[in-house]
Motif scaffolding. Structure first.
Motif, mmCIF file in Angstrom:
data_model
loop_
_atom_site.group_PDB
_atom_site.id
_atom_site.type_symbol
_atom_site.label_atom_id
_atom_site.label_comp_id
_atom_site.label_asym_id
_atom_site.label_seq_id
_atom_site.Cartn_x
_atom_site.Cartn_y
_atom_site.Cartn_z
ATOM 1 N N VAL A 148 -50.117 -12.173 29.007
ATOM 2 C CA VAL A 148 -49.479 -11.642 27.809
ATOM 3 C C VAL A 148 -49.322 -10.125 27.917
ATOM 4 N N THR A 149 -48.148 -9.629 27.540
ATOM 5 C CA THR A 149 -47.866 -8.198 27.566
ATOM 6 C C THR A 149 -47.542 -7.705 26.167
ATOM 7 N N ARG A 150 -47.512 -6.401 26.034
ATOM 8 C CA ARG A 150 -47.302 -5.778 24.737
ATOM 9 C C ARG A 150 -45.967 -6.181 24.110
ATOM 10 N N ASP A 151 -44.887 -6.168 24.881
ATOM 11 C CA ASP A 151 -43.574 -6.466 24.294
ATOM 12 C C ASP A 151 -43.184 -7.930 24.413
ATOM 13 N N MET A 152 -44.021 -8.733 25.044
ATOM 14 C CA MET A 152 -43.814 -10.178 25.197
ATOM 15 C C MET A 152 -42.513 -10.517 25.933
ATOM 16 N N ARG A 153 -42.086 -9.665 26.825
ATOM 17 C CA ARG A 153 -40.887 -9.919 27.624
ATOM 18 C C ARG A 153 -41.261 -10.115 29.091
ATOM 19 N N ASP A 154 -40.613 -11.092 29.728
ATOM 20 C CA ASP A 154 -40.806 -11.363 31.153
ATOM 21 C C ASP A 154 -42.275 -11.466 31.525
ATOM 22 N N MET A 155 -43.025 -12.191 30.714
ATOM 23 C CA MET A 155 -44.448 -12.377 30.992
ATOM 24 C C MET A 155 -44.651 -13.391 32.122
ATOM 25 N N ALA A 156 -45.538 -13.057 33.037
ATOM 26 C CA ALA A 156 -45.825 -13.958 34.157
ATOM 27 C C ALA A 156 -46.492 -15.232 33.645
ATOM 28 N N THR A 157 -46.152 -16.363 34.258
ATOM 29 C CA THR A 157 -46.750 -17.647 33.894
ATOM 30 C C THR A 157 -47.284 -18.356 35.130
#
Length: 496
Positions: A148-157
């Motif tokens: 999870v990242t701050r901007d919730m964009r292109d988060m690794a899965t």
């Protein structure tokens, strides 16, 4: 890096949004400050690019989004809309559920399943969905762990064991999935009762939900007066500088590896200079990345150590195929790039040959915990690459995807090896700094025939007559890829 080792320090966006509401709105919601209702969000995730290619290609199947779900063109990622849920203003996490369903079916391969009730929980750092098959429905199946990242964009899965069961491939367990993006869908018309001049971000909306795109460059703050602090987030790296380490994973082409080791070439693959090869004749990992990056300009230039050698068609100690790739370099500029290498074929060396064009999934380069990671980068052969390989690769041929990770600081931790991925991931099971060999003389031949045969079986459209009596040919079975290699003795030509 595993999602369960990097729990979110996320979503300060909600704090910034709450600040813009003013003191009156804050007082009105003080009693329920811990949970703020959210609505109007979208979730975009492609599961895994290679899986989509398999379903619509080899499996002859289809994806059918319904109930508001959509799929991007060219067999792209899926979007689920009308996301609703809550934001925890104390823990700075979100829990969202989305409308829409996705039917995945293949009559030739005999499978049919539907994904619905897709959910994203940033606290648990995972994606779940209800999975319906002809015989039963499983609810809230965990499909992937999320970084999870701050901007919730292109988060690794990272796909789970349950996802491997759902999608029918045990090799998916722990494999890198497509990036995940969760954003609030913008409305085109502002609220008629709200003045646009009162919002520092310029957003006319009066929604009480946190907007990911409004995320500040500061860590979450419980005080409105501190929300504009200039202290950088622990996950932020300088926007440009030197690369301190890195790995590049690339398999060249899976069918070619198979051909060399267990096919008619009856050869071997050797890695050296720090490179490694994943178990089971897997992909190669090149190490000790150096170079520069600029996340503002979305550019990256990285060089990697290690080499890989392909040998085959041995006759009296002489090899008809002897190809070495070394000094690999990746250059990324926005949504495109190149892959170069030094090429040594039968003793003839060419430096810095641009072998392939690269196309990342996103034009934006972003760092997470001082690491830039690019997974499943599309790789296609260039005209220069085709010439370097004797003119028998077709320009535009698709090669194996590239996985690339570079560290932006000495303390950054690169992703670990993941040899289970069907398309290959950065890392491998070989010993870094050592020399490893896959295959060897005496391996069994393939069913595609001898050196000059088998093209019809592989579906290749390479003109066999153009090869001439002076060249021997190695065929990457099933790929339509042919390497032209010269014979060193007249007797070899007579046997070709």
């Amino acid at each position: 890096m595993a999602a369960n080792r990097r729990r979110p320090v996320v979503l300060a966006a909600a704090v910034a949004t709450a600040v813009t509401l003013g003191a009156t709105a804050l007082a009105a919601t003080a009693a329920s400050a811990a949970e703020v209702p959210l609505k109007g969000y979208e979730l975009t995730w492609g599961i895994k690019q290679s899986y989509r290619t398999y379903v619509t290609g080899m499996a002859g199947g289809s994806f059918t989004p319904e109930g508001g779900a959509t799929q991007a063109k060219d067999n792209g990622a899926f979007t689920f809309g009308n996301g609703t849920g809550t934001y925890d203003s104390e823990a700075h996490t979100v829990a969202l559920g989305f409308d829409g369903s996705l039917k995945i079916a293949s009559k030739p391969h005999g499978f049919e399943l539907t994904l619905s009730d897709v959910k994203f929980d940033s606290k648990a750092a995972r994606i779940t969905a209800d999975v319906t098959k002809p015989d039963a429905t499983q609810q809230d199946v965990p499909l992937a762990e999320v970084t999870v990242t701050r901007d919730m964009r292109d988060m690794a899965t990272k796909l789970t064991k349950e996802a491997a069961d759902v999608f029918g491939s045990s090799s998916y367990t722990g494999a890198a999935g497509d990036p995940l993006t969760v954003v609030e869908k913008k409305t085109e018309s502002p609220s008629p009762s709200t003045s646009t001049s009162t919002t520092p971000s310029g957003t006319p909306s009066t929604s009480t939900s946190p907007t990911a795109s409004q995320a500040p460059s500061t860590a979450p703050s419980t005080s409105p007066s501190q929300s504009t602090s200039e202290n950088p987030s622990p996950t932020e790296a300088p926007t440009k500088g030197d690369i301190t380490d890195g790995t590049l994973g690339w398999g060249v082409k899976q069918s070619f590896r198979t051909y060399v080791v267990t096919g008619v070439a009856k050869g071997k693959i050797t890695v050296s200079g720090g490179a490694a090869q994943a178990a089971g004749n897997g992909i190669f990992t090149f190490v000790d990345g150096t170079g520069t990056y600029d996340t503002d300009a979305d550019t990256l230039n990285a060089s990697f150590k290690g080499s890989v050698n392909f040998k085959g068609h041995e006759d009296g100690g002489t090899y008809g195929l002897d190809l070495t790739l070394s000094d690999l370099k990746a250059e990324i500029d926005g949504g495109s790039g190149t892959l170069t290498a030094d090429v040594n074929s039968l003793g003839e060396k060419s430096d810095d040959v641009t072998l392939a064009e690269l196309k990342p999934k996103s034009a934006d380069l972003t760092a997470e915990n001082d690491v830039i990671t690019l997974d499943d980068v599309t790789t296609t052969l260039t005209a220069a690459g085709a010439e370097a390989f004797g003119g028998f690769y077709q320009t535009g041929a698709e090669l194996d995807p590239v996985d690339l990770s570079v560290a932006l600081s000495d303390d950054a931790e690169l992703p670990g090896p993941d040899p289970s991925s069907p398309t290959g991931t950065t890392g491998g099971t070989g010993t870094t700094g050592g020399t490893g060999t896959t295959g060897g003389a005496g391996t069994t031949g393939s069913t595609t025939g001898g050196v000059t045969g088998g093209l019809a079986a592989t579906g290749s459209d390479v003109p066999v007559g153009a090869l001439g009596a002076a060249a021997a040919v190695t065929v990457a079975a099933g790929a339509g890829v042919v390497f032209a290699v010269r014979r060193r003795r007249a007797t070899d030509s007579a046997q070709a």
